[in-house]
Design a protein around this motif. Sequence first.
Motif, PDB file in Angstrom:
ATOM      1  N   UNK A  54       0.858  -1.189   0.000  1.00  0.00           N
ATOM      2  CA  UNK A  54       0.000   0.000   0.000  1.00  0.00           C
ATOM      3  C   UNK A  54       0.894   1.238   0.000  1.00  0.00           C
ATOM      4  N   UNK A  55       0.654   2.137  -0.947  1.00  0.00           N
ATOM      5  CA  UNK A  55       1.445   3.363  -1.070  1.00  0.00           C
ATOM      6  C   UNK A  55       0.501   4.561  -1.029  1.00  0.00           C
ATOM      7  N   UNK A  56       0.805   5.526  -0.158  1.00  0.00           N
ATOM      8  CA  UNK A  56       0.009   6.752  -0.047  1.00  0.00           C
ATOM      9  C   UNK A  56       0.856   7.916  -0.548  1.00  0.00           C
ATOM     10  N   UNK A  57       0.456   8.512  -1.658  1.00  0.00           N
ATOM     11  CA  UNK A  57       1.193   9.638  -2.222  1.00  0.00           C
ATOM     12  C   UNK A  57       0.227  10.483  -3.052  1.00  0.00           C
ATOM     13  N   UNK A  58       0.366  11.800  -2.937  1.00  0.00           N
ATOM     14  CA  UNK A  58      -0.442  12.766  -3.700  1.00  0.00           C
ATOM     15  C   UNK A  58      -1.950  12.560  -3.494  1.00  0.00           C
ATOM     16  N   UNK A  59      -2.336  12.259  -2.266  1.00  0.00           N
ATOM     17  CA  UNK A  59      -3.750  12.108  -1.958  1.00  0.00           C
ATOM     18  C   UNK A  59      -4.391  10.844  -2.471  1.00  0.00           C
ATOM     19  N   UNK A  60      -3.612   9.865  -2.903  1.00  0.00           N
ATOM     20  CA  UNK A  60      -4.151   8.608  -3.415  1.00  0.00           C
ATOM     21  C   UNK A  60      -3.495   7.438  -2.696  1.00  0.00           C
ATOM     22  N   UNK A  61      -4.201   6.309  -2.700  1.00  0.00           N
ATOM     23  CA  UNK A  61      -3.688   5.072  -2.100  1.00  0.00           C
ATOM     24  C   UNK A  61      -3.603   4.035  -3.211  1.00  0.00           C
ATOM     25  N   UNK A  62      -2.408   3.508  -3.424  1.00  0.00           N
ATOM     26  CA  UNK A  62      -2.180   2.503  -4.455  1.00  0.00           C
ATOM     27  C   UNK A  62      -2.011   1.141  -3.782  1.00  0.00           C
ATOM     28  N   UNK A  89      -2.151  -9.395  -8.853  1.00  0.00           N
ATOM     29  CA  UNK A  89      -3.501  -8.861  -8.846  1.00  0.00           C
ATOM     30  C   UNK A  89      -4.242  -9.269  -7.576  1.00  0.00           C
ATOM     31  N   UNK A  90      -5.273  -8.544  -7.205  1.00  0.00           N
ATOM     32  CA  UNK A  90      -5.836  -7.361  -7.877  1.00  0.00           C
ATOM     33  C   UNK A  90      -5.016  -6.095  -7.623  1.00  0.00           C
ATOM     34  N   UNK A  91      -5.205  -5.115  -8.500  1.00  0.00           N
ATOM     35  CA  UNK A  91      -4.502  -3.836  -8.414  1.00  0.00           C
ATOM     36  C   UNK A  91      -5.542  -2.715  -8.368  1.00  0.00           C
ATOM     37  N   UNK A  92      -5.408  -1.821  -7.358  1.00  0.00           N
ATOM     38  CA  UNK A  92      -6.415  -0.780  -7.143  1.00  0.00           C
ATOM     39  C   UNK A  92      -5.741   0.571  -6.935  1.00  0.00           C
ATOM     40  N   UNK A  93      -6.293   1.605  -7.574  1.00  0.00           N
ATOM     41  CA  UNK A  93      -5.935   2.994  -7.295  1.00  0.00           C
ATOM     42  C   UNK A  93      -7.126   3.621  -6.574  1.00  0.00           C
TER      43      UNK A  93
END
Length: 306
Positions: free
Chosen positions: A186-194, A218-222
């Motif tokens: 899980x990556x949090x950057x620029x107001x989004x969670x990847x 997978x799965x992959x979510x933005x």
Amino acid sequence: MDALDRVVKPKTKRAKRFLEKREPKLNENIKNAMLIKGGNANLTVTEVLKDIYAVKKPFAVLYKRKNITRPFEDQTSLEFFSKKSDCSLFLFGSHNKKRPNNLIIGRMFDYHVLDMIELGVEKFVSLKDIKNSKCPEGTKPMLIFAGDMFDVNEEYRRLKSLLIDFFRGPTVPSIRLAGLEYVLHFTAVDGKIYMRSYKVLLKKSGCKIPRIELEEMGPSLDLVMRRTHLASDDLYKLSLKQPKGLKPKKKKNISHDVFGTTYGRIHMQKQDLSKLQTRKMKGLKKRPAEKSAEDGGATPKKSKSA
């Protein structure tokens, strides 16, 4: 009174086992999650729920029928499903014009909603779209969180705690190297969670330690955070309270020095040395004169001579 709230005495052994399974325990059961589809869920939301159910199995329940409810406005239906399926985690999916591809992730405390965070799906890649080998069902994932927002912002910090609760799986006493084959990142950057998921491949390296490669599975979510419903500090602290039986007992009268040596202090009662049992020897026997002096001066009787 609701049927689930009544005190029911079991009439069969099966019902008795069912009620004993739900009783409070020192070491609680693994947290189960319920995945609920809203009344206007589209194909994307349905596929997201199916893929997360495949990742979470066998500790999940997927409701295939549509349920017309709005968790941020009325939480009674979620609490009903929580009691019915004995699930403390939930993921609700819906879709409308104002909030497209909407996911609400949350957890329960005493069958009442504790935390709830609304996330919007901006990009989704399904398990079927990535043609790679998959991990077997029930594999415990390794969770990795990247980004300063997970430590600085209170909402992101609570989201991190919620994601750990949702995906952590069972608690295991030991780990083997071959079992570490699934990573959730899980990556949090620029107001989004990847959210990305990888399969761990152990390759030959010419030595005992294998070479590690990550293959996207997978799965992959933005995701993007929308609304939040967080518990108060007092209620959140109460939900983290542990029973006294799990707390380690403090060992008294034990100290350690700078070198790590353990010292113990023993408390004993004062001993009467006159009553101390010693080794019986002829040289330590009291003479008749000493015995008479102790008895008050009474002369012992002479023994008859043979």
